[in-house]
Design an enzyme around this catalytic site. Structure first.
Site, short mmCIF file in Angstrom:
data_model
loop_
_atom_site.label_atom_id
_atom_site.label_comp_id
_atom_site.label_asym_id
_atom_site.label_seq_id
_atom_site.Cartn_x
_atom_site.Cartn_y
_atom_site.Cartn_z
N LYS A 80 -0.99 -0.88 2.34
CA LYS A 80 -2.10 -1.80 2.14
C LYS A 80 -2.66 -2.19 3.50
O LYS A 80 -1.94 -2.67 4.37
CB LYS A 80 -1.62 -3.05 1.39
CG LYS A 80 -2.71 -4.11 1.25
CD LYS A 80 -2.24 -5.26 0.37
CE LYS A 80 -3.28 -6.36 0.32
NZ LYS A 80 -2.85 -7.47 -0.54
N LYS B 73 -4.20 1.15 -0.70
CA LYS B 73 -5.25 0.17 -0.91
C LYS B 73 -5.91 -0.20 0.41
O LYS B 73 -5.18 -0.47 1.36
CB LYS B 73 -4.63 -1.07 -1.55
CG LYS B 73 -5.56 -2.23 -1.73
CD LYS B 73 -4.81 -3.42 -2.23
CE LYS B 73 -5.78 -4.59 -2.23
NZ LYS B 73 -5.15 -5.83 -2.46
C1 PBG Z 1 -3.12 -10.28 -2.38
C2 PBG Z 1 -4.13 -9.32 -2.88
C3 PBG Z 1 -5.40 -9.08 -2.35
C4 PBG Z 1 -5.99 -8.11 -3.16
C5 PBG Z 1 -5.08 -7.79 -4.15
N1 PBG Z 1 -3.92 -8.53 -3.94
C6 PBG Z 1 -6.14 -9.73 -1.25
C7 PBG Z 1 -5.68 -9.77 0.12
O1 PBG Z 1 -4.74 -9.09 0.54
O2 PBG Z 1 -6.29 -10.54 0.85
C8 PBG Z 1 -7.35 -7.54 -2.96
C9 PBG Z 1 -7.97 -6.85 -4.13
C10 PBG Z 1 -9.43 -6.60 -4.02
O3 PBG Z 1 -10.06 -6.80 -2.97
O4 PBG Z 1 -9.99 -6.19 -5.04
N2 PBG Z 1 -2.63 -11.08 -3.44
#
Ligand code: PBG
Length: 329
Positions: A200, A253
């Site tokens: 991520k 991601k």
């Molecule tokens: C953290 C989380 C995030 C997303 C999914 N889980 C945000 C982040 O890391 O700031 C992002 C998903 C998206 O942008 O659609 N709980």
């Protein structure tokens, strides 16, 4: 020996493109509603359905509305949803996340009862539950790892107890997959799988999500735990480590700016691989579509196809419902 076969004019690659029937027969990648996981934002209250301004068509919904939505999602042939919770009350340690009467826990119980065949996944993170908006506990300027992981294990366990079919840690702290696995196992949830947000990235594409989940950090950013967008090899190490710790499905991601990473992860590990087509990717297509700058439906299908072609077995996407409707035409 010359192994080149059929250069032009013997080979004309256009031959299989001329006839739409044949074109469909040689198509290598086919999307299905079964590929999709639909993200849902659960908020307290009753009859709440608030559109997220930067994500047209995406809503914050109270549990009653979530149940209705889940029935619709299931009827469209989409097999799974992932819940994000926005609690009534936020604090320094994100206690709403591991409260057995918390918002996600309520949604799990209600949806399990009404739409039992839908696969319920939960996002395991603290950022929506902490007053500072960080994914873990903050000491001074630092987001500390190990004490935060302990809270994440409590959150995952609480979700499993409330009926989660799978938990998905999205924080990117070290060691959390192994820690969650251990706690789930010790409490009898040995068969509850973990989908880890394994690679991520610290991405600008999460902007609209943070509006939807009300999780924008009050100071600093997430670069001390999420990955540097410049790194690919490191993603393989992250994924390898999560697999070693017991991840059942690994996720990359965001999706579009990291198609190369999706491809490398699938090639290297052959694991069930998920990709998150995140909020900013969604918002860009919706905005350009609204302005008439691109054909929204066409671009949506092209984006999703590219993610699957890169190697994703499943796609978390806000387009799930719209794409399922196109596919059933
Ligand atoms: C953290 C989380 C995030 C997303 C999914 N889980 C945000 C982040 O890391 O700031 C992002 C998903 C998206 O942008 O659609 N709980």
């Amino acid at each position: 020996m010359d192994t080149t076969v059929g250069g032009f004019p013997t080979t004309r690659l256009r031959r299989t493109r001329m006839n739409p029937v044949l074109r469909a027969m040689v198509r290598e990648t086919e999307l299905s509603p079964k590929d999709f996981i639909y993200p849902l934002f659960v908020v307290p209250g009753k009859k709440v359905k608030r559109e997220v301004s930067s994500m047209p068509g995406v809503y914050q919904m109270s549990v009653d509305e979530i149940v209705r939505e889940c029935a619709e999602v299931y009827a469209l042939g989409i097999p799974a949803v992932i819940f994000f919770g926005i609690p009534d009350h936020k604090d320094e340690v994100g206690s709403g996340a591991y409260d057995d009467r918390g918002i996600v826990q309520q949604a799990l119980r209600a949806v399990k009862k009404e739409v039992p065949a839908l696969l319920l996944i939960t996002d395991v993170c603290l950022c929506e539950y902490t007053s500072h908006g960080h994914c873990g506990i903050v000491r001074g300027e630092e987001i500390v790892n190990d004490p935060s992981v302990e809270l994440l294990t409590k959150e995952a366990l609480s979700h499993a107890k409330a009926g989660a079919d799978m938990v998905a840690p999205s924080d990117m702290f070290d060691g959390r997959v192994g820690a969650i696995r251990k706690v789930l196992d010790a409490n009898g949830f040995t068969t509850t799988p973990i989908m880890s947000y394994a690679a991520k990235y610290a991405s600008g594409f999460y902007g609209p999500f943070r509006e939807a989940a009300e999780s924008t950090p009050k100071f600093g950013d997430r670069r001390s735990h999420q990955m540097d967008p410049a790194n690919g090899d490191e993603a393989l190490r992250e994924v390898a480590q999560d697999i070693e710790e017991g991840a059942d499905i690994v996720m990359v991601k965001p999706a579009l700016p990291y198609l190369d990473v999706i491809h490398r992860v699938k090639e290297r590990f052959g694991m069930p691989t998920a990709a998150y087509n995140v909020s900013g990717e969604y918002a860009m297509v919706k905005a350009a579509g609204k302005l008439g700058w691109v054909d929204e439906e066409r671009v949506m299908m092209e984006v999703l196809t590219s993610i699957k072609r890169a190697g994703a077995d499943m796609i978390l996407t806000y387009f799930a419902k719209a794409a399922a409707k196109v596919l059933s035409k």
